[in-house]
Design an enzyme around this catalytic site. Structure first.
Site, PDB file in Angstrom:
ATOM      1  CD  GLU A 363      -3.218  -1.224   1.654  1.00  0.00           C
ATOM      2  OE1 GLU A 363      -3.736  -0.121   1.829  1.00  0.00           O
ATOM      3  OE2 GLU A 363      -3.744  -2.309   1.966  1.00  0.00           O
TER       4      GLU A 363
HETATM    5  N1  CAA Z   1      -6.656  11.450  -3.706  1.00  0.00           N
HETATM    6  C1  CAA Z   1      -7.317  11.912  -4.812  1.00  0.00           C
HETATM    7  N2  CAA Z   1      -6.676  12.139  -5.994  1.00  0.00           N
HETATM    8  C2  CAA Z   1      -5.363  11.917  -6.036  1.00  0.00           C
HETATM    9  C3  CAA Z   1      -4.622  11.464  -4.931  1.00  0.00           C
HETATM   10  C4  CAA Z   1      -5.333  11.235  -3.718  1.00  0.00           C
HETATM   11  N3  CAA Z   1      -4.717  10.801  -2.616  1.00  0.00           N
HETATM   12  N4  CAA Z   1      -3.326  11.316  -5.277  1.00  0.00           N
HETATM   13  C5  CAA Z   1      -3.237  11.699  -6.569  1.00  0.00           C
HETATM   14  N5  CAA Z   1      -4.467  12.057  -7.023  1.00  0.00           N
HETATM   15  C6  CAA Z   1      -4.810  12.594  -8.342  1.00  0.00           C
HETATM   16  C7  CAA Z   1      -4.047  13.888  -8.571  1.00  0.00           C
HETATM   17  O1  CAA Z   1      -4.725  14.990  -8.027  1.00  0.00           O
HETATM   18  C8  CAA Z   1      -3.951  13.945 -10.077  1.00  0.00           C
HETATM   19  O2  CAA Z   1      -5.155  14.424 -10.602  1.00  0.00           O
HETATM   20  P1  CAA Z   1      -5.145  15.693 -11.639  1.00  0.00           P
HETATM   21  O3  CAA Z   1      -4.305  15.258 -12.797  1.00  0.00           O
HETATM   22  O4  CAA Z   1      -6.593  15.894 -11.958  1.00  0.00           O
HETATM   23  O5  CAA Z   1      -4.516  16.832 -10.891  1.00  0.00           O
HETATM   24  C9  CAA Z   1      -3.836  12.464 -10.474  1.00  0.00           C
HETATM   25  O6  CAA Z   1      -4.349  11.704  -9.355  1.00  0.00           O
HETATM   26  C10 CAA Z   1      -2.414  12.061 -10.728  1.00  0.00           C
HETATM   27  O7  CAA Z   1      -1.664  12.368  -9.572  1.00  0.00           O
HETATM   28  P2  CAA Z   1      -0.090  12.409  -9.543  1.00  0.00           P
HETATM   29  O8  CAA Z   1       0.406  13.206 -10.707  1.00  0.00           O
HETATM   30  O9  CAA Z   1       0.326  12.840  -8.168  1.00  0.00           O
HETATM   31  O10 CAA Z   1       0.267  10.855  -9.809  1.00  0.00           O
HETATM   32  P3  CAA Z   1       1.658  10.137  -9.886  1.00  0.00           P
HETATM   33  O11 CAA Z   1       1.647   9.264 -11.076  1.00  0.00           O
HETATM   34  O12 CAA Z   1       2.783  11.118  -9.709  1.00  0.00           O
HETATM   35  O13 CAA Z   1       1.596   9.120  -8.626  1.00  0.00           O
HETATM   36  C11 CAA Z   1       1.833   8.409  -6.349  1.00  0.00           C
HETATM   37  C12 CAA Z   1       1.408   9.509  -7.340  1.00  0.00           C
HETATM   38  C13 CAA Z   1       1.391   8.969  -4.998  1.00  0.00           C
HETATM   39  C14 CAA Z   1       3.297   8.140  -6.332  1.00  0.00           C
HETATM   40  C15 CAA Z   1       1.036   7.112  -6.660  1.00  0.00           C
HETATM   41  O14 CAA Z   1       1.484   6.513  -7.862  1.00  0.00           O
HETATM   42  C16 CAA Z   1       1.143   6.083  -5.552  1.00  0.00           C
HETATM   43  O15 CAA Z   1       0.452   6.181  -4.533  1.00  0.00           O
HETATM   44  N6  CAA Z   1       1.986   5.045  -5.741  1.00  0.00           N
HETATM   45  C17 CAA Z   1       2.046   3.935  -4.805  1.00  0.00           C
HETATM   46  C18 CAA Z   1       1.030   2.909  -5.194  1.00  0.00           C
HETATM   47  C19 CAA Z   1       0.719   1.998  -4.085  1.00  0.00           C
HETATM   48  O16 CAA Z   1       0.531   2.390  -2.945  1.00  0.00           O
HETATM   49  N7  CAA Z   1       0.570   0.712  -4.417  1.00  0.00           N
HETATM   50  C20 CAA Z   1       0.177  -0.254  -3.480  1.00  0.00           C
HETATM   51  C21 CAA Z   1      -0.668  -1.254  -4.161  1.00  0.00           C
HETATM   52  S1  CAA Z   1      -2.016  -1.851  -3.307  1.00  0.00           S
HETATM   53  C22 CAA Z   1      -1.454  -3.069  -2.302  1.00  0.00           C
HETATM   54  O17 CAA Z   1      -0.390  -3.035  -1.762  1.00  0.00           O
HETATM   55  C23 CAA Z   1      -2.416  -4.136  -2.259  1.00  0.00           C
HETATM   56  C24 CAA Z   1      -2.564  -5.143  -1.289  1.00  0.00           C
HETATM   57  O18 CAA Z   1      -3.206  -6.103  -1.640  1.00  0.00           O
HETATM   58  C25 CAA Z   1      -2.168  -5.002   0.150  1.00  0.00           C
END
Ligand code: CAA
Length: 383
Positions: A363
């Site tokens: 996550e």
């Molecule tokens: N809430 C709402 N919208 C959001 C947001 C949030 N928390 N974070 C980003 N967004 C929106 C942004 O506002 C943006 O929208 P606009 O273009 O309209 O402005 C859009 O999403 C893109 O945002 P970013 O440009 O910030 O996106 P990014 O590509 O740079 O990525 C990141 C951001 C935070 C690094 C994201 O990729 C991330 O969280 N990565 C980690 C993924 C992760 O946690 N994976 C875990 C997998 S699930 C798991 O582990 C499963 C399991 O089974 C336990």
């Protein structure tokens, strides 16, 4: 500001503690050894309302708040981190999105049996080449006359083979980047959907983790969750909540290891006195207790903000970052306090250390949490 839990919260905490002590502790060592899913215990948790904690009663849930949810996950994780993540992935990652973005029809059909604990949910975002860089999705959902055709692979999916219903994130319009990503509700029995072998993991071994494969899976319009193109936003919001669940899991693991170490330190004698009387051990236990309490307060704060309808992206990331690092350091110290005994299965703290490690990874890794926090800090400067 009031740091005391309400009577209602204390009752929920006690119910979860009682369940974990009675039902999870029994064969937790064997389940870890054999990588065995706690099927019977998950069914019982359904009856207790733990499989639909925050979902409204009309959709089969227990309609409790997010602080209650955190208290439940913490108590489960003290005894068995695998069961905690099964419940956390189900509630935070599968049910939250369905409840928030589902249509009435989707809630009746998919959410209700999940919240009643009759079915299990999973969330499929990660891919072989889209882990931290989550918007780099290769799974595609091509539009057809009456729906979509889904192709691609997902990996590291918690509840991978035990789940019945999956929230699957896929690219619907590559040219639109993160705005061309959509979320779908997929059922296990859909033709073309297959599940890879179970991963043989370091920790949380009795939760099942699998790759998922989609080969020309026909998906109807009614399986689209939210608007087309809103899938990345749904996934990010889902993960904001999921991170509170993992923070609670980490607090629970740390507390479980701390309690075992504290007990052992009073029983074990060296140089003619219990090791608790040695300052070296006292300092370790004091550091553990202080960090665990700080991690707990961060986690409760994030849950409280969510309950109050405030933004909690930053606070959830802070809680997960700090709590997962606390789980790791506390379990390592718990082993050190146990000496050689800490290195064998029977004393449990070695399992807790193996379980703790994943909280720094899934996550969103600790490094991703720092990115999220930094971005939120910048936003607060410009607002
Ligand atoms: N809430 C709402 N919208 C959001 C947001 C949030 N928390 N974070 C980003 N967004 C929106 C942004 O506002 C943006 O929208 P606009 O273009 O309209 O402005 C859009 O999403 C893109 O945002 P970013 O440009 O910030 O996106 P990014 O590509 O740079 O990525 C990141 C951001 C935070 C690094 C994201 O990729 C991330 O969280 N990565 C980690 C993924 C992760 O946690 N994976 C875990 C997998 S699930 C798991 O582990 C499963 C399991 O089974 C336990």
């Amino acid at each position: 500001m009031n740091f005391k839990l309400s009577d209602e919260h204390r009752l929920i905490q006690e119910a979860a503690r009682d369940f974990a002590t009675r039902e999870l502790a029994v064969d937790v060592i064997e389940r870890d050894k054999e990588s065995r899913f706690p099927l019977r215990q998950v069914q019982l948790m359904g009856e207790l309302g733990f499989m639909g904690v925050t979902i409204p009663m009309k959709y089969g849930g227990a309609e409790m708040d997010h602080l209650s949810y955190v208290l439940i996950i913490e108590e489960l994780a003290k005894i068995d981190a695998s069961s905690a993540v099964i419940v956390s992935a189900h509630n935070s990652l599968a049910l939250w999105g369905l409840n928030t973005y589902g249509t009435e029809e989707q809630k009746e059909k998919f959410l209700k049996p999940l919240a009643e604990g009759k079915k299990l949910g999973a969330f499929a975002l990660s891919e072989p080449e889209a882990g931290s860089d989550a918007s780099s999705q290769h799974t595609s959902a091509r539009k057809t006359e009456d729906g979509y055709i889904l192709n691609g692979n997902k990996n590291w999916i918690t509840n991978g083979s035990s789940a019945d219903t999956y929230i699957v994130i896929a690219q619907t319009d590559h040219s639109r980047g993160s705005h061309g990503i959509s979320a779908f509700i997929i059922e296990k029995n859909q033709p073309g959907f297959t599940i890879g072998p179970k991963e043989d993991k370091l920790g949380i071994r009795s939760s099942d983790t699998h790759a998922l494969h989609f080969s020309d899976v026909a998906v109807s319009e009614s399986q689209l969750l939210g608007q087309e193109g809103s899938g990345f936003k749904i996934a990010m919001e889902t993960l904001d909540g999921g991170r509170i669940g993992i923070a609670a899991q980490a607090v629970g693991i740390a507390e479980g290891a701390y309690q075992l170490a504290l007990k052992y330190a009073q029983e074990r004698k060296t140089f003619g006195k219990p090791i608790f009387k040695h300052q070296a051990i006292q300092f370790k236990l004091s550091d553990m207790a202080t960090k665990i309490q700080a991690a707990r307060l961060l986690t409760y704060q994030a849950a409280a903000l969510k309950d109050q309808g405030e933004r909690y992206t930053k606070e959830a990331a802070m809680a997960k970052l700090f709590a997962s690092e606390t789980a790791m350091s506390s379990t390592i110290e718990a082993i050190q306090i146990h000496g050689g005994y800490g290195y064998v299965r029977e004393y449990q703290v070695e399992r807790m250390m193996r379980d703790a490690k994943i909280t720094e990874i899934y996550e969103g890794t600790s490094e991703i949490q720092k990115m999220v926090i930094a971005r939120e800090l910048l936003k607060s400067l410009s607002s």
